[in-house]
Design an enzyme around this catalytic site. Structure first.
Site, PDB file in Angstrom:
ATOM      1  N   GLY A 268       0.806  -1.213   0.000  1.00 14.14           N
ATOM      2  CA  GLY A 268       0.000   0.000   0.000  1.00 14.14           C
ATOM      3  C   GLY A 268       0.841   1.266   0.000  1.00 14.14           C
ATOM      4  CD  GLU A 305       2.298   3.792   5.173  1.00 16.70           C
ATOM      5  OE1 GLU A 305       3.380   3.666   5.760  1.00 16.70           O
ATOM      6  OE2 GLU A 305       1.564   2.813   4.898  1.00 16.70           O
TER       7      GLU A 305
HETATM    8  N1  ARG Z   1       5.799  -0.556   6.453  1.00 20.26           N
HETATM    9  C1  ARG Z   1       4.889  -0.537   5.340  1.00 20.26           C
HETATM   10  C2  ARG Z   1       3.519  -0.240   5.947  1.00 20.26           C
HETATM   11  O1  ARG Z   1       2.913  -1.033   6.563  1.00 20.26           O
HETATM   12  C3  ARG Z   1       4.856  -1.796   4.552  1.00 20.26           C
HETATM   13  C4  ARG Z   1       6.141  -2.233   3.950  1.00 20.26           C
HETATM   14  C5  ARG Z   1       6.001  -3.550   3.315  1.00 20.26           C
HETATM   15  N2  ARG Z   1       7.197  -4.042   2.714  1.00 20.26           N
HETATM   16  C6  ARG Z   1       7.256  -5.241   2.150  1.00 20.26           C
HETATM   17  N3  ARG Z   1       8.364  -5.604   1.585  1.00 20.26           N
HETATM   18  N4  ARG Z   1       6.304  -6.070   2.169  1.00 20.26           N
HETATM   19  O2  ARG Z   1       3.107   0.861   5.981  1.00 20.26           O
HETATM   20 ZN    ZN Z   2       2.691   0.062   8.454  1.00 23.63          ZN
END
Ligand code: ARG
Ligand code: ZN
Length: 883
Positions: A268, A305
């Site tokens: 996302g 985010e």
């Molecule tokens: N931290 C991100 C979020 O949840 C998602 C990152 C996902 N990365 C991945 N390689 N699947 O906002």
């Molecule tokens: Zn996250």
């Protein structure tokens, strides 16, 4: 070929080296980008190895072409370091030194979309979890934190905009039409929060004044044609910043906050420090192109985010086993934010409906894992509903057990104590425990035990004695690697509803506790005896109000009791849930009839009466009413069955809907008209509620292909007032038997919107979820459509994901062609984009839930996939599925 090895939480060791400073220079070109990295290193005294010699420095690096290595200015010969496919190792370094590496990478060939890649002509990055190692040699782990200075050099015409984390400190021209910008991020961060963007972009500008009076520049960067789709994200961002100040006391900490929209993105969005990168589907919104549901998704993801700036960035994770520390907490934060911005009961209903279908299914399947897993092969496979959604439910239980004030004290303590460091789930829980004086040792089992707990509840009423005894028994089924489960702490919010529909006073152990309490179930079985109940009528227990714990609760309600709760429960969530239970009972009757070959079966009168009551009662809360008028989804019904009978489910749901529509036809017509008035579109929850109610009414009418419904659908489509209404009408026409209406509508829709990829995604999904049996040919045909591409994850999800996940009768065809199609796609994606391959395969991995014939067909496809040279992502999922 060696098999990929699992990584274990129990093996965690502090990093041997620290990075005090990171200086990156990118000389950008699509097929050959040169990255020069200068690291100021220090042997970690906390990880001393016991001798005078420094430990070897082991840097991660994949798909890199190494050009040179220098230590303190001296170039190393190739025998002075060790280089293999995944690591660069240097031994005998001074305890303090400066390392320079130069590598060349190929962003244009990067279809995995991890690291630095090219999307629609722009450069962008995705580093979480382990993408940074595809950019340069680095200790790619979240407990190594450094300040970063990043210089980006690129052709000025093609890439006028050059962005990275922090603040711009220098810019200038270079020879040959190139220019550069240098960015400096003063906050130490792990490399997974690094970001870079270069492209021909335009921005939507705004600003926000923080609670301490600092001005923050807000910028949303998009391709020029999308500038009319940024206002909603900007509004959501400002609302999030304000909400986090008010509710958590968290202020933003840089002078600039940027969001960039990218078309090719695996997930996302990503919370990179000061430079969030978003899947365009989660940031762009405009009434003409975007549905209400997508508007709400944008609001939620922008908030998610942004909230990571504290829960994730200022306080990050020690290692990837702690992923839910930031994700579970941040989902909880974004869910509460959305509840505050919109209808709180509807938000809860939607979140729980998703949890109970998709997360419960994951928790019962071959890849089930605890909220904090003990091991993994490929961390990308662990960005799951369990880490995110169940993780959020666990934080919600903490918040509910503590109450608002103590929870806020706990979160303040957590942020203060761990600011600037990489924390663990224990750090979070111990802050909550200290702030409240509550012992969480048993509660910690929520983090280590997989599987959805069951609660079997039963009650006995003694009119003479005026008592109601409620017995709760808990058990958690075995899951892979965990045969035995221990009792959990399960908060059960509840009330007893008296004959007149009002909540009774609850007295336990002689103490009157009010009309709603939270029982804490901590043992395998407990009985709670409520005393002082007057009257002869047995009260009806309303259990697990607000869905106070992520469990399956069974109670042997009569249908009359469910209809009663549906009308009278003071808890909005439980009114909805009683309706779902009543509908499930009626659907089960129909499924049983279908299995006996009786296709003339009639829907339970009591469900019909409940619907009539809903339709004729004053619509005080339209948003909740729309939810209550929605029958349980096929996926949810499937979750309730021991062996999933896809055809029975489909037939029963269709039949129930059609019979409700026939019996209540005039009420649905009236409901449609009562909610049809159109002013200017606004994404407010009042308007959204009207639209969802109107479209729910229309979908009943269309389920019987009612003439008036047909006319209304066509008129609604032609009016083209907003995408919510257009998409609803188009879907109903295309899913009807009237291809003479559906086909031309699809054609003109495609002509109008061929330039807009996010609208074309909807066009794909509408067609491939068509229930008719010829849909598989349509899927194959659309895979060849010029607007489709296997390298774009949104397209894969819109076409393949929607078909396999939402068109259950056709995906599970008995000739196995649905399975074969999915497996073919998975095999291609294994080469192009392993992360997406390992996600899109999910429906095949759930074969144990189906009949023997389908199991064999699905297993055969899994075996065929296993015969390929598999990425680690797919290897882990396929091995677990076939184990
Ligand atoms: N931290 C991100 C979020 O949840 C998602 C990152 C996902 N990365 C991945 N390689 N699947 O906002
Ligand atoms: Zn996250």
């Amino acid at each position: 070929m060696s098999q990929p090895a699992a990584i274990h939480l129990a093996d965690y060791q502090a990093p041997a080296w620290r990075v005090l400073d990171t200086r990156l220079t990118f000389d950008l070109a699509p097929s050959a980008t040169r990255v020069t990295t200068v690291l100021t290193l220090e042997a970690n005294p906390d990880a001393a190895v016991g001798s005078d010699a420094t430990p070897p420095l082991v840097l991660n690096g994949e798909h890199l072409t190494l050009e040179s290595v220098r230590v303190d200015g001296r170039a190393l010969a190739s025998d002075e370091y060790k280089l293999d496919e995944t690591h660069l190792t240097l031994a005998g370094l001074p305890a303090n030194c400066e390392l320079e590496t130069v590598v060349v990478i190929d962003p244009a060939a990067n279809t995995a979309l991890e690291g630095l890649y090219v999307s629609s002509g722009m450069f962008c990055t995705q580093c979480e979890a382990e993408g940074f190692r595809r950019i340069t040699y680095y200790p790619d782990r979240p407990d190594v934190m450094s300040v970063f200075t990043t210089t980006i050099i690129a052709d000025k015409d093609s890439y006028p905009i050059l962005l990275s984390n922090g603040n711009p400190i220098e810019r200038g021209e270079r020879e040959g039409g190139r220019h550069f910008v240098t960015w400096q991020d003063p906050h130490p961060k792990p490399c997974y929060l690094f970001a870079l963007v270069a492209g021909d972009l335009v921005k939507h500008d705004d600003s926000f004044t923080t609670m301490s009076g600092r001005d923050v520049a807000l910028e949303i960067w998009v391709e020029p044609e999308n500038l009319d789709k940024t206002q909603h994200a900007m509004n959501s961002l400002k609302a999030s910043m304000k909400w986090d100040e008010e509710v958590y006391g968290r202020e933003y900490d840089l002078d600039i906050f940027m969001i960039v929209a990218v078309n090719d993105f695996n997930m996302g969005a990503m919370e990179n420090k000061g430079l969030n990168i978003f899947n365009s589907a989660c940031v762009l919104a405009n009434p003409d192109t975007t549905t209400d549901a997508a508007f709400q998704r944008v609001e939620g993801v922008v908030a998610h985010e942004y909230f990571h700036n504290w829960s994730g960035n200022r306080v990050t994770c020690r290692d990837w086993f702690q992923l839910s520390l930031k994700e579970g907490f941040t989902v909880y934060r974004d869910q509460t934010f959305s509840a505050d911005m919109n209808s709180a009961p509807v938000k809860r209903i939607e979140d729980v409906a998703m949890l109970r279908t998709a997360q419960f299914a994951e928790d019962a399947g071959p890849t089930a894992h605890p909220v904090r897993p003990a091991s993994y092969i490929e961390i990308s496979n662990f960005y799951t509903l369990t880490i995110y959604e169940k993780g959020s439910e666990v934080v919600r239980m903490v918040a509910n057990l503590l109450g608002e004030e103590a929870f806020r004290r706990g979160s303040d303590l957590y942020f203060a104590r761990n600011d600037g460091s990489a924390a663990t789930i224990e750090d979070f829980i111990s802050a909550m425990s200290e702030a409240s004086g509550r012992d969480f040792s048993q509660f910690m089992r929520w983090y280590s035990q997989a599987g959805t707990p069951n609660i079997a509840a039963s009650g006995t009423f003694d009119a003479q004695a005026g008592t109601y005894s409620l017995t709760l028994r808990q058990s958690t089924p075995p899951s892979p690697g965990q045969a035995e489960k221990l009792p959990l702490v399960i908060p059960v919010r509840m009330g007893l509803v008296g004959a007149d529909g009002s909540d009774l006073t609850l007295t336990l152990d002689g103490e009157a506790l009010g009309t709603e309490i939270v029982l804490e179930l901590t043992e395998a079985e407990q009985t709670f005896v409520f005393t002082g109940l007057a009257g002869d009528a047995e009260p009806v227990p309303s259990l697990l109000r607000g869905f106070s714990a992520p469990v399956k609760l069974a109670f042997d309600y009569s249908r009359e009791q469910l209809a009663f709760l549906m009308q009278h429960d003071s808890d909005g969530f439980n009114r909805w849930d009683a309706g779902q239970r009543l509908a499930m009972a009626a659907l089960e009757d129909l499924m049983a009839a279908w299995q006996r070959g009786e296709q003339e079966a009639q829907l339970d009168e009591r469900l019909l009466a409940a619907y009539r009551f809903l339709l004729q009662s004053e619509a005080s809360d339209r948003a909740v009413l729309a939810e209550m008028l929605t029958l349980p989804s096929e996926a949810y019904i499937a979750e309730q069955q021991s062996v999933v009978d896809v055809d029975a489910i489909h037939w029963a749901r269709k039949t129930a809907k059609a019979q409700l529509a026939s019996a209540l036809r005039d009420d649905f017509v009236a409901l449609y008209h009562a909610n049809a008035q159109q002013g200017d579109y606004a994404p407010t929850f009042e308007q959204m509620a009207r639209r969802s109610l109107k479209n729910a009414a229309l979908s009943y009418l269309m389920s019987i292909e009612d003439e008036e419904g047909m006319r209304l659908s066509q008129a609604q489509l032609a009016a083209a007032h907003n995408m919510t209404d257009v998409r609803a009408a188009l879907t109903m026409l295309v899913h009807s038997s009237r291809t003479d209406l559906g086909d031309p509508a699809l054609k003109s829709f495609a002509e109008r919107w061929s330039h807009d990829p996010l609208v074309m995604d909807q066009w794909f999904s509408i067609q491939v979820t068509r229930p008719q049996a010829d849909v598989l040919d349509r899927v194959r045909f659309l895979m060849e459509h010029p607007a489709f591409s296997l390298t774009n994850p949104n397209k894969v999800r819109a076409l393949i994901g929607a078909f396999a996940g939402q068109n259950r009768v056709n995906f599970h065809r008995l000739d196995g062609e649905g399975y074969r199609l999915l497996a073919d796609v998975v095999i291609e994606l294994n080469r192009l984009n392993p992360e997406i391959a390992a996600r899109i395969i999910t429906p095949l991995t759930r074969y144990k839930r189906f009949d023997a014939k389908r199991q064999d067909l699905m297993k055969a496809e899994l075996e065929r996939i296993r015969g390929e040279k598999l990425s680690n992502n797919l290897y882990e999922v396929v091995e677990k599925a076939l184990a």
